[in-house]
Design a protein around this motif. Structure first.
Motif: not given
Length: 158
Positions: A42-62
């Motif tokens: 995902l990060e590579n796909t969006f980087y190549n499209l010129g999209i800034k993306l920060a993916l953050i893992n989270f626990e479903a309970t948060r």
């Protein structure tokens, strides 16, 4: 304008981000439970499209309060909080105009009485001084203070 997405796994994240990019958004923070391999793709796909993306893992309970608090420093101006890919069925340009014209802290974007997203001003963090359920407590206080509006007009594209 930044977009914060709470990915619950129910929508196609790539389609959602591409749809939002077509509407002028290109800076994203995504909370999602994804594996390292998919994250890299995902990060590579969006980087190549010129999209800034920060993916953050989270626990479903948060909850939303915890998630927004964790990125508070990167949200220095208005932002869009997305709950559902149904937000693509709304007139986001019209909703943003409505939000800015109202000069309110929050504008809920509804379809079929379901909140799909919320435009929020940075002042939302003033309401988040103590840990609380974001949707039930904090948004309720914002409505009580007459600092919120609702935008529910469907887009002509829908």
């Amino acid at each position: 304008m930044k977009v914060v997405i709470k990915d619950n796994g129910e929508s196609n994240l790539v389609a959602l981000i591409n749809g939002l990019k077509k509407q002028g958004f290109d800076d994203f923070i995504v909370f999602s439970k994804i594996n390292k391999r998919k994250r890299f793709q995902l990060e590579n796909t969006f980087y190549n499209l010129g999209i800034k993306l920060a993916l953050i893992n989270f626990e479903a309970t948060r909850g939303t309060y915890d998630l927004l608090s964790s990125v508070k420093g990167s949200l220095s101006s208005a932002f869009l909080l997305v709950y559902s890919s149904e937000v693509l069925n709304l007139d986001l340009k019209g909703a943003l105009y409505y939000h800015k014209a109202s000069q309110k802290i929050a504008t809920l974007l509804l379809s079929d009485k379901k909140t799909n997203a919320i435009f929020l001003e940075n002042e939302i963090f003033d309401y988040m001084a103590r840990a609380a359920h974001f949707e039930k407590c904090i948004l309720a206080r914002i409505f009580e203070d007459d600092e919120a509006g609702i935008y529910s007009a469907l887009s002509a594209q829908a």
